[in-house]
Write an enzyme that holds these catalytic residues in place. Structure first.
Site, short mmCIF file in Angstrom:
data_model
loop_
_atom_site.label_atom_id
_atom_site.label_comp_id
_atom_site.label_asym_id
_atom_site.label_seq_id
_atom_site.Cartn_x
_atom_site.Cartn_y
_atom_site.Cartn_z
N GLY A 50 -0.71 -6.72 8.53
CA GLY A 50 -0.47 -6.92 9.97
C GLY A 50 -1.77 -7.09 10.72
N PHE A 51 -1.65 -7.17 12.03
CA PHE A 51 -2.82 -7.37 12.90
C PHE A 51 -3.87 -6.26 12.69
CE2 PHE A 51 -4.11 -6.01 17.37
CZ PHE A 51 -5.33 -6.68 17.33
N GLY A 88 3.87 -9.17 9.30
CA GLY A 88 2.55 -9.46 8.73
C GLY A 88 2.54 -10.77 7.99
N TYR A 138 5.63 18.43 7.76
CA TYR A 138 5.12 18.36 6.37
C TYR A 138 3.79 19.12 6.27
CZ TYR A 138 8.38 15.43 3.77
OH TYR A 138 9.48 14.98 3.08
N LYS A 195 2.37 14.34 -0.32
CA LYS A 195 2.57 15.71 -0.80
C LYS A 195 2.40 15.78 -2.32
CE LYS A 195 6.67 18.34 -1.56
NZ LYS A 195 8.10 18.39 -1.24
N ASN A 214 5.71 -5.52 3.70
CA ASN A 214 6.94 -6.27 3.39
C ASN A 214 6.95 -7.62 4.11
OD1 ASN A 214 7.52 -5.66 6.03
ND2 ASN A 214 9.59 -4.89 5.64
N THR A 261 12.20 2.25 9.38
CA THR A 261 10.79 2.12 8.97
C THR A 261 9.97 3.31 9.46
OG1 THR A 261 10.88 -0.28 8.84
CG2 THR A 261 8.71 0.68 9.23
N TYR A 289 11.80 2.27 18.85
CA TYR A 289 10.36 2.39 18.55
C TYR A 289 9.84 3.75 19.02
CZ TYR A 289 5.39 0.91 18.51
OH TYR A 289 4.03 0.78 18.29
P1 NAD Z 1 1.93 -5.69 13.19
O1 NAD Z 1 3.35 -5.99 13.45
O2 NAD Z 1 0.94 -6.80 13.23
O3 NAD Z 1 1.75 -4.92 11.82
C1 NAD Z 1 2.73 -4.12 11.23
C2 NAD Z 1 2.77 -4.43 9.74
O4 NAD Z 1 3.76 -3.60 9.12
C3 NAD Z 1 3.20 -5.88 9.47
O5 NAD Z 1 2.33 -6.45 8.52
C4 NAD Z 1 4.63 -5.73 8.92
O6 NAD Z 1 4.99 -6.78 8.04
C5 NAD Z 1 4.54 -4.38 8.24
N1 NAD Z 1 5.85 -3.72 8.10
C6 NAD Z 1 6.82 -3.57 9.05
N2 NAD Z 1 7.87 -2.89 8.54
C7 NAD Z 1 7.54 -2.58 7.25
C8 NAD Z 1 8.21 -1.89 6.22
N3 NAD Z 1 9.45 -1.38 6.38
N4 NAD Z 1 7.59 -1.78 5.02
C9 NAD Z 1 6.36 -2.30 4.80
N5 NAD Z 1 5.68 -2.98 5.76
C10 NAD Z 1 6.27 -3.11 6.97
O7 NAD Z 1 1.50 -4.57 14.27
P2 NAD Z 1 0.08 -3.92 14.57
O8 NAD Z 1 -0.28 -4.21 15.96
O9 NAD Z 1 -0.87 -4.26 13.49
O10 NAD Z 1 0.44 -2.37 14.50
C11 NAD Z 1 0.10 -1.57 13.38
C12 NAD Z 1 0.54 -0.13 13.63
O11 NAD Z 1 -0.14 0.38 14.78
C13 NAD Z 1 2.03 0.02 13.92
O12 NAD Z 1 2.49 1.19 13.29
C14 NAD Z 1 2.11 0.17 15.41
O13 NAD Z 1 3.21 0.92 15.80
C15 NAD Z 1 0.79 0.88 15.71
N6 NAD Z 1 0.37 0.60 17.08
C16 NAD Z 1 -0.17 -0.60 17.41
C17 NAD Z 1 -0.52 -0.87 18.73
C18 NAD Z 1 -1.13 -2.18 19.15
O14 NAD Z 1 -1.35 -2.37 20.34
N7 NAD Z 1 -1.44 -3.08 18.26
C19 NAD Z 1 -0.29 0.10 19.70
C20 NAD Z 1 0.28 1.31 19.34
C21 NAD Z 1 0.59 1.55 18.02
N1 UDP Z 2 8.48 9.92 -2.48
C1 UDP Z 2 7.83 8.76 -2.75
N2 UDP Z 2 6.77 8.79 -3.61
C2 UDP Z 2 6.34 9.93 -4.21
C3 UDP Z 2 7.02 11.14 -3.89
C4 UDP Z 2 8.09 11.11 -3.02
O1 UDP Z 2 8.17 7.69 -2.24
O2 UDP Z 2 5.37 9.88 -4.93
C5 UDP Z 2 9.62 9.87 -1.53
C6 UDP Z 2 10.96 10.16 -2.17
O3 UDP Z 2 11.86 9.16 -1.72
C7 UDP Z 2 11.36 11.48 -1.56
C8 UDP Z 2 10.61 11.49 -0.25
O4 UDP Z 2 9.39 10.86 -0.54
O5 UDP Z 2 12.74 11.53 -1.34
C9 UDP Z 2 10.34 12.85 0.30
O6 UDP Z 2 9.73 13.62 -0.69
P1 UDP Z 2 9.82 15.22 -0.66
O7 UDP Z 2 9.05 15.68 -1.86
O8 UDP Z 2 9.37 15.71 0.64
O9 UDP Z 2 11.33 15.56 -0.73
P2 UDP Z 2 12.50 15.26 -1.78
O10 UDP Z 2 13.36 14.23 -1.14
O11 UDP Z 2 11.87 14.79 -3.08
O12 UDP Z 2 13.16 16.58 -1.91
#
Ligand code: NAD
Ligand code: UDP
Ligand code: UDP
Length: 316
Positions: free
Chosen positions: A11-12, A37, A158, A104, A33, A91, A144
């Site tokens: 992403g950005f 991005g 955590y 963890k 994903n 997400t 959001y």
């Molecule tokens: P962006 O949209 O450019 O980047 C976000 C990235 O996350 C993208 O590459 C997207 O493909 C990826 N992504 C989204 N959902 C996903 C998922 N489920 N699994 C894997 N990847 C996923 O936005 P950004 O500006 O680069 O922001 C980055 C982070 O910073 C974000 O968490 C945002 O909330 C936070 N943030 C940014 C700003 C800003 O002004 N840029 C302000 C406050 C918070």
């Molecule tokens: N998890 C993961 N990668 C790891 C360990 C955990 O993605 O290496 C994920 C898994 O989906 C798990 C979640 O993190 O359900 C939360 O983990 P935690 O140990 O807190 O709780 P759990 O669900 O295993 O009881």
């Protein structure tokens, strides 16, 4: 050399962070994903043997061994996070659970990219970290705002319950090169409209304010936060206190681009915060005197140059 996972690395902000972490001599795994991005943002890093790219969605579990995790995966622009609000919540929340579960298991330090949106439409100004916010839990921005608020709660719990080393930063509006021209955010919208000579779309009367931070200042703040003592978990505001109305932003951009664009006013979206400005006292104190170094005008010049080049290359 540390091994570092950056979720949302294509992403950005993430793409700048990956580049900086590699330049600092780390091994970087960029996970994305590609929802908002793009591979193009990190394609120049692919030749580096210490850089790895993984296509993955953080709402699914993920297994890897790293020292540090920067959790940035989440769309950030209102247009993009409202496109599929349920997915945005998943997400933020399920993604946070998975990344915290990962941290963890492998005892990694994990930093959460939270947001000034946790303050909602603030009735305290400027916003400091003590303020709990004023968020509409059922409004269009709630997927959001509440997703990020729940993620903060998950991070803190955590930490308390499972001793995970956490860091929370609250990022205020950030801009710079590598933004997408059509991401819907105000800086990219206004610059692209100005460069193309199209109408500049101000939502509402343009008196609402934002405080704009240039991306390199954010990256420096993030890296300093990751390096703080383990007992400092935040949250800490990372933003530029320079506050501008959208009308002021428009006139800066028109001035710098020499554009002939006209201004049009469109309806203000629901729950659009009226004002936003970070109090960065805590960041200055805890992050070794960190403060933004790039004023708006200077950052806009760099960002305009980037968009000029991009529009030329893409024939837009
Ligand atoms: P962006 O949209 O450019 O980047 C976000 C990235 O996350 C993208 O590459 C997207 O493909 C990826 N992504 C989204 N959902 C996903 C998922 N489920 N699994 C894997 N990847 C996923 O936005 P950004 O500006 O680069 O922001 C980055 C982070 O910073 C974000 O968490 C945002 O909330 C936070 N943030 C940014 C700003 C800003 O002004 N840029 C302000 C406050 C918070
Ligand atoms: N998890 C993961 N990668 C790891 C360990 C955990 O993605 O290496 C994920 C898994 O989906 C798990 C979640 O993190 O359900 C939360 O983990 P935690 O140990 O807190 O709780 P759990 O669900 O295993 O009881
Ligand atoms: N905005 C605007 N015109 C646009 C896009 C946004 O006037 O074309 C306004 C928007 O209403 C908000 C501010 O600019 O008041 C910042 O919007 P953005 O979407 O960049 O971020 P956020 O509202 O999340 O701070």
């Amino acid at each position: 050399m540390k091994r570092i996972l950056v979720t949302g690395g294509a992403g950005f902000v993430g793409s700048h962070l990956c580049e900086r972490l590699l330049n600092d001599g780390n091994e970087v795994i960029c996970l994305d994903n590609y929802f908002t991005g793009k591979k193009q943002k990190i394609i120049h890093l692919l030749d580096n043997p210490y850089f790895e790219l993984v296509r993955h969605d953080i709402t699914q579990p993920f297994y890897i061994e790293v020292d540090e995790i920067y959790n940035l995966a989440c769309p950030a622009s209102p247009v993009q996070y409202q496109y599929n609000p349920i997915k945005t919540i998943k997400t933020s929340v399920m993604g946070a659970v998975n990344m915290l579960g990962l941290a963890k298991r492998i005892k990694a330090k994990i930093l959460q990219a939270s947001t000034s949106e946790v303050y909602g439409v603030p009735d305290v100004h400027p916003q400091n970290e003590e303020y709990w916010g004023h968020v509409n839990p059922i409004g269009v921005r709630s997927c959001y705002d509440e997703g990020k608020r729940c993620a903060e709660s998950l991070f803190v719990n955590y930490h308390v319950q499972n001793d995970v080393l956490i860091k929370i930063i609250r990022i205020f509006n950030t801009y710079g090169p590598k933004m997408e021209p059509d991401d819907g955010r105000v800086v990219s919208n206004f610059i692209v409209q100005a460069l193309k000579g199209k109408d500049i779309t101000i939502f509402g009367d343009g008196q609402q304010t934002r405080s704009f931070q240039y991306v390199s200042d954010l990256i420096e703040g993030m890296i300093r936060m990751m390096k703080t003592d383990d007992d400092f978990i935040g949250p800490v505001n990372i933003g530029n206190p320079g506050e501008f109305t959208m009308l002021e932003l428009t006139s800066e951009i028109i001035d710098l681009t020499g554009s002939k664009s006209k201004i049009v006013h469109l309806p203000l979206p629901q729950d659009d915060p009226t004002q936003r400005q970070p109090d960065i006292t805590l960041a200055k104190k805890k992050l070794n005197g960190w403060e933004p170094t790039i004023p708006l005008r200077e950052g806009l010049i760099k960002t305009i140059a980037y968009f000029e080049q991009l529009l030329k290359e893409e024939g837009l």
